[in-house]
Scaffold this motif. Structure first.
Motif, PDB file in Angstrom:
ATOM      1  N   ALA A   1       0.832  -1.203   0.000  1.00 54.54           N
ATOM      2  CA  ALA A   1       0.000   0.000   0.000  1.00 54.54           C
ATOM      3  C   ALA A   1       0.869   1.257   0.000  1.00 54.54           C
ATOM      4  N   LEU A   2       1.973   1.233   0.761  1.00 50.37           N
ATOM      5  CA  LEU A   2       2.889   2.380   0.777  1.00 50.37           C
ATOM      6  C   LEU A   2       3.524   2.593  -0.586  1.00 50.37           C
ATOM      7  N   LEU A   3       3.871   1.495  -1.241  1.00 53.84           N
ATOM      8  CA  LEU A   3       4.462   1.585  -2.566  1.00 53.84           C
ATOM      9  C   LEU A   3       3.473   2.178  -3.566  1.00 53.84           C
ATOM     10  N   LEU A   4       2.192   1.807  -3.437  1.00 50.04           N
ATOM     11  CA  LEU A   4       1.178   2.346  -4.337  1.00 50.04           C
ATOM     12  C   LEU A   4       0.963   3.836  -4.115  1.00 50.04           C
ATOM     13  N   ARG A   5       1.069   4.286  -2.867  1.00 57.92           N
ATOM     14  CA  ARG A   5       0.969   5.728  -2.599  1.00 57.92           C
ATOM     15  C   ARG A   5       2.110   6.480  -3.290  1.00 57.92           C
ATOM     16  N   ALA A   6       3.310   5.889  -3.224  1.00 58.80           N
ATOM     17  CA  ALA A   6       4.446   6.492  -3.920  1.00 58.80           C
ATOM     18  C   ALA A   6       4.202   6.504  -5.424  1.00 58.80           C
ATOM     19  N   ASN A   7       3.544   5.465  -5.908  1.00 63.17           N
ATOM     20  CA  ASN A   7       3.230   5.363  -7.329  1.00 63.17           C
ATOM     21  C   ASN A   7       2.341   6.524  -7.777  1.00 63.17           C
ATOM     22  N   ILE A   8       1.361   6.903  -6.933  1.00 60.75           N
ATOM     23  CA  ILE A   8       0.456   8.002  -7.250  1.00 60.75           C
ATOM     24  C   ILE A   8       1.230   9.322  -7.359  1.00 60.75           C
ATOM     25  N   VAL A   9       2.135   9.564  -6.406  1.00 60.42           N
ATOM     26  CA  VAL A   9       2.928  10.801  -6.417  1.00 60.42           C
ATOM     27  C   VAL A   9       3.827  10.855  -7.649  1.00 60.42           C
ATOM     28  N   VAL A  10       4.500   9.744  -7.935  1.00 57.77           N
ATOM     29  CA  VAL A  10       5.392   9.701  -9.096  1.00 57.77           C
ATOM     30  C   VAL A  10       4.638  10.028 -10.376  1.00 57.77           C
ATOM     31  N   ASN A  11       3.437   9.463 -10.538  1.00 57.11           N
ATOM     32  CA  ASN A  11       2.691   9.686 -11.773  1.00 57.11           C
ATOM     33  C   ASN A  11       2.042  11.062 -11.836  1.00 57.11           C
ATOM     34  N   ALA A  12       1.762  11.672 -10.683  1.00 53.69           N
ATOM     35  CA  ALA A  12       1.289  13.049 -10.690  1.00 53.69           C
ATOM     36  C   ALA A  12       2.381  13.968 -11.237  1.00 53.69           C
ATOM     37  N   VAL A  13       3.627  13.710 -10.829  1.00 55.12           N
ATOM     38  CA  VAL A  13       4.762  14.498 -11.336  1.00 55.12           C
ATOM     39  C   VAL A  13       4.973  14.233 -12.821  1.00 55.12           C
TER      40      VAL A  13
ATOM     41  N   PHE B   1      -6.834   8.194 -18.095  1.00 49.36           N
ATOM     42  CA  PHE B   1      -5.668   8.244 -17.224  1.00 49.36           C
ATOM     43  C   PHE B   1      -5.430   9.656 -16.699  1.00 49.36           C
ATOM     44  N   ALA B   2      -5.551  10.641 -17.583  1.00 48.30           N
ATOM     45  CA  ALA B   2      -5.336  12.019 -17.174  1.00 48.30           C
ATOM     46  C   ALA B   2      -6.314  12.421 -16.074  1.00 48.30           C
ATOM     47  N   GLU B   3      -7.579  12.012 -16.221  1.00 50.79           N
ATOM     48  CA  GLU B   3      -8.578  12.333 -15.217  1.00 50.79           C
ATOM     49  C   GLU B   3      -8.282  11.627 -13.900  1.00 50.79           C
ATOM     50  N   ALA B   4      -7.835  10.377 -13.976  1.00 50.72           N
ATOM     51  CA  ALA B   4      -7.565   9.597 -12.753  1.00 50.72           C
ATOM     52  C   ALA B   4      -6.421  10.213 -11.964  1.00 50.72           C
ATOM     53  N   VAL B   5      -5.339  10.581 -12.651  1.00 46.92           N
ATOM     54  CA  VAL B   5      -4.195  11.175 -11.971  1.00 46.92           C
ATOM     55  C   VAL B   5      -4.564  12.533 -11.384  1.00 46.92           C
ATOM     56  N   GLU B   6      -5.387  13.295 -12.104  1.00 44.47           N
ATOM     57  CA  GLU B   6      -5.806  14.607 -11.634  1.00 44.47           C
ATOM     58  C   GLU B   6      -6.560  14.502 -10.326  1.00 44.47           C
ATOM     59  N   GLN B   7      -7.376  13.451 -10.178  1.00 44.31           N
ATOM     60  CA  GLN B   7      -8.190  13.291  -8.979  1.00 44.31           C
ATOM     61  C   GLN B   7      -7.360  12.927  -7.767  1.00 44.31           C
ATOM     62  N   VAL B   8      -6.305  12.140  -7.941  1.00 49.17           N
ATOM     63  CA  VAL B   8      -5.525  11.687  -6.785  1.00 49.17           C
ATOM     64  C   VAL B   8      -4.318  12.567  -6.509  1.00 49.17           C
ATOM     65  N   ALA B   9      -3.978  13.451  -7.432  1.00 51.32           N
ATOM     66  CA  ALA B   9      -2.801  14.313  -7.260  1.00 51.32           C
ATOM     67  C   ALA B   9      -3.034  15.368  -6.180  1.00 51.32           C
TER      68      ALA B   9
END
Length: 293
Positions: free
Chosen positions: A174-186, A285-293
């Motif tokens: 779960a921690l790795l997935l949180r990092a995944n969200i941040v990386v993809n927002a950038v 994908f763009a919408e998904a990243v926008e929501q979690v960023a």
């Protein structure tokens, strides 16, 4: 019928006299994309109820397809995570609504129960909203092959023999997935495409621990022992089609890291769809990243 799943004990798929929610009969929104038509589709490891779930992408995929058979191969809802903290945004509701709408419009939907949604095991053999619950199923392809469909957690020694270790690994994951969200927002802000940090890390250690290899071999042995031509599973989030002796191993991947599905065409050929790399999925994908960023 192309499945050997025994439905004799199942209640009727739908009572014609029962009241049907109005939204099930609403017309589909007009789309510029032609529907992709398949004979069967397998998806697993959606993990609804977690922040890592790519629900928008999955909804986009389900809207883009028509299929006679939809197999939900376990871990669709993450009960482990929901027990710890409630997380259920509207996008997760939309996944459920989309699946129910497909069942209402004639798709045969079978939900195979996994370890994260194990709370459903007591309901195996029942049908809810046209979705049939089972611990496993048998699918016969258009070219006559018999495939065992199972989530695969029963062949994972970590889950089977060391449950506490599985929960510990789940927390680290779960921690790795949180990092995944941040990386993809950038990456999105830099105009770069989606890339899965967690999938990359898993592949880096694959050969070291030999876990994936052992898992695939165990499932192939099960299929061979029971007289199947192949086996379809999920669980380890690694989409793959591989011949292991006389058994074809199919893994449909996940909708947390790779956003993949298995699809069968009307000639019986099965292939992997990587939706995150599909041009049609770029907006989702763009919408998904926008929501979690």
């Amino acid at each position: 019928m192309i499945t050997d799943l025994d439905r004799n004990t199942l209640p009727a798929r739908r009572d014609p006299a029962a009241r049907v929610p109005e939204w099930l009969n609403l017309p589909e929104p007009r789309s510029f994309r032609p529907k992709r038509r398949y004979r069967a589709v397998w998806i697993s490891d959606v993990h609804l109820g977690t922040r890592g779930c790519q629900a928008d992408m999955l909804v986009d995929f389900l809207r883009a397809i028509e299929t006679e058979h939809l197999y939900l191969v376990g871990d669709i809802i993450d009960g482990w995570s929901l027990r710890k903290a409630w997380f259920w945004p509207d996008a997760h509701n939309e996944v459920v609504r989309r699946i129910l709408k497909m069942a209402h419009r004639g798709t045969q939907v079978t939900l195979i129960i996994g370890n994260h949604d194990e709370v459903l095991r007591d309901f195996a053999g029942f049908s809810f909203g046209g979705v049939e619950l089972a611990t496993e199923a048998v699918h016969r392809t258009a070219d006559g092959r018999r495939l065992l469909v199972t989530h695969g957690d029963a062949f994972d020694g970590v889950v089977l023999y060391a449950r506490w270790l599985a929960f510990l690994g789940d927390k680290a994951y779960a921690l790795l997935l949180r990092a995944n969200i941040v990386v993809n927002a950038v990456r999105k802000r830099m105009g770069m495409p989606y890339w899965s940090l967690s999938a990359y890390m898993k592949k880096k250690v694959k050969n070291a621990v030999q876990f994936v290899c052992n898992y695939e071999q165990a499932l192939a042995n099960e299929g061979r022992t029971r007289g199947f031509d192949g086996i379809v599973c999920g669980h380890i989030h690694c989409a793959e089609i591989r011949q292991i002796g006389d058994i074809t191993y199919f893994n449909d991947g996940d909708w947390v890291e790779s956003c993949t599905a298995l699809v069968e065409d009307f000639a019986g050929a099965i292939s992997i769809v990587e939706w995150k790399d599909d041009p049609s999925a770029s907006v989702a994908f763009a919408e998904a990243v926008e929501q979690v960023a």
